[in-house]
Design an enzyme around this catalytic site. Sequence first.
Site, short mmCIF file in Angstrom:
data_model
loop_
_atom_site.label_atom_id
_atom_site.label_comp_id
_atom_site.label_asym_id
_atom_site.label_seq_id
_atom_site.Cartn_x
_atom_site.Cartn_y
_atom_site.Cartn_z
N LYS A 1 0.83 -1.22 0.00
CA LYS A 1 0.00 0.00 0.00
C LYS A 1 0.85 1.25 0.00
CE LYS A 1 -4.43 -1.66 1.22
NZ LYS A 1 -5.75 -1.45 1.75
N LYS B 1 -11.16 -3.90 -3.53
CA LYS B 1 -12.31 -3.02 -3.75
C LYS B 1 -11.91 -1.57 -3.92
CE LYS B 1 -13.86 -3.44 0.93
NZ LYS B 1 -12.74 -2.88 1.67
N LYS C 1 -4.14 -9.23 -6.63
CA LYS C 1 -5.33 -9.53 -5.82
C LYS C 1 -6.47 -8.60 -6.20
CE LYS C 1 -6.22 -7.72 -1.64
NZ LYS C 1 -7.60 -7.55 -1.25
P1 ATP Z 1 -8.87 -2.43 0.06
O1 ATP Z 1 -8.68 -2.54 -1.39
O2 ATP Z 1 -9.49 -1.16 0.50
O3 ATP Z 1 -7.63 -2.79 0.85
P2 ATP Z 1 -9.99 -5.05 0.16
O4 ATP Z 1 -10.74 -5.27 -1.08
O5 ATP Z 1 -8.66 -5.70 0.30
O6 ATP Z 1 -9.93 -3.50 0.45
P3 ATP Z 1 -10.83 -5.43 2.89
O7 ATP Z 1 -11.87 -4.57 3.52
O8 ATP Z 1 -9.42 -5.08 3.21
O9 ATP Z 1 -10.96 -5.48 1.31
O10 ATP Z 1 -11.09 -6.93 3.24
C1 ATP Z 1 -12.28 -7.50 3.67
C2 ATP Z 1 -12.11 -8.99 3.68
O11 ATP Z 1 -12.09 -9.49 2.33
C3 ATP Z 1 -10.79 -9.46 4.31
O12 ATP Z 1 -11.02 -10.61 5.08
C4 ATP Z 1 -9.93 -9.78 3.13
O13 ATP Z 1 -8.95 -10.76 3.43
C5 ATP Z 1 -10.95 -10.31 2.13
N1 ATP Z 1 -10.49 -10.11 0.76
C6 ATP Z 1 -10.15 -8.93 0.20
N2 ATP Z 1 -9.78 -9.11 -1.08
C7 ATP Z 1 -9.89 -10.44 -1.33
C8 ATP Z 1 -9.65 -11.26 -2.48
N3 ATP Z 1 -9.23 -10.72 -3.62
N4 ATP Z 1 -9.88 -12.58 -2.40
C9 ATP Z 1 -10.32 -13.13 -1.24
N5 ATP Z 1 -10.56 -12.42 -0.11
C10 ATP Z 1 -10.35 -11.09 -0.15
#
Ligand code: ATP
Length: 327
Positions: A112, A197, A194
């Site tokens: 990040k 969102k 990965k």
């Molecule tokens: P950001 O992009 O803002 O970091 P994020 O998409 O990684 O957000 P989080 O709010 O950080 O989402 O994560 C919420 C949950 O979803 C966590 O348990 C995280 O491990 C899971 N998660 C996030 N992205 C993935 C993915 N690509 N595949 C599986 N699990 C995911």
Amino acid sequence: MRKRVFSGIQPTGSLMIGNYLGAMQNYVKLQDDYDCVYCIVDLHAITIQQDPKELKARSREVTGLLLAAGIDPKRSILFIQSHISAHSELAWILNCFIPMGWMQRMTQFKEKSAKHREQVSVGLFDYPALMAADILLYNTDVVPVGEDQKQHVELARDAAQRFNSIYGETFVLPEPLIPDVGARIMGLDDPTKKMSKSETASGHAIDLLDPPDAIRAKIMRATTDSQREIRFDSSRPGIFNLLTIYHLFSRRSQKDIEAQFEGKGYSDFKEALAEVVIEGLRPLQERYRELTADPTHIDSILADSAARARPTAEKVLAEARRKVGLG
Ligand code: ATP
Ligand code: LTN
């Protein structure tokens, strides 16, 4: 007594299928056997600059989507992190016990901070201490997360162990719970990254509230490779990722899926995948619309849940304060 589950999700963008398959589906299932606490972590979200109005609206949207996915507010607690000040306070105390070296090893910070080079806050570096506070405040046994959060849950466990070894038994030691399949859904536009969102590229993620046409368009444009066979082969990340999504939404075995698409082309497969995802998300989207028809409904669930969560958090915080000699 049932064991305790705790997990958090950031209100940083539209929830997408990676969050759903990697974390939310487990949140829902675990309600049958555990005492579950789920948290919308807005204090974590502000480690990267957010638009204030949007942050507040997103927190309600995430709440609505978790309810629509099947979190039952009668059985489980679903609240906003900043509504319980114990999270910030315990994070400070833990800060004073977590060695710099542990934090410097966190891969999410490295990724990040490389991406947001112009605004890397101290909060972004310190993010795992706040996450440890979230987990430890509720005497958590199990933390359902996607693969990317494993290292943070391990740090929370190490921090608890270190505190306990100095002051005596205070915190319960948590364990991560990571799904065997779906723990790391990859971006549709780039299957080596990965799915996330907060990534804004339009073909990157399927959002849980995407209409059918958008889902079709994103899947048809998804990056694959120049080969032909439709097989679960992890050395071909694009098609492997799409097949994994198909497998999880259709709940059919990998063998059946390979047999179904034997001799077919990528575009036949992508069309079928789009329909499976559309149908898989349809009930969730319908429930979301019903739930949000009354704008006061979500806020009243959040207020009720925070009131139920607060006594446990305050008790654990008071114990940590007392052990350290504060007050
Ligand atoms: P950001 O992009 O803002 O970091 P994020 O998409 O990684 O957000 P989080 O709010 O950080 O989402 O994560 C919420 C949950 O979803 C966590 O348990 C995280 O491990 C899971 N998660 C996030 N992205 C993935 C993915 N690509 N595949 C599986 N699990 C995911
Ligand atoms: N860092 C996590 C969100 C999060 C969390 C938590 C997850 C904050 N606090 C406590 C599990 C337990 C993320 O980015 N997904």
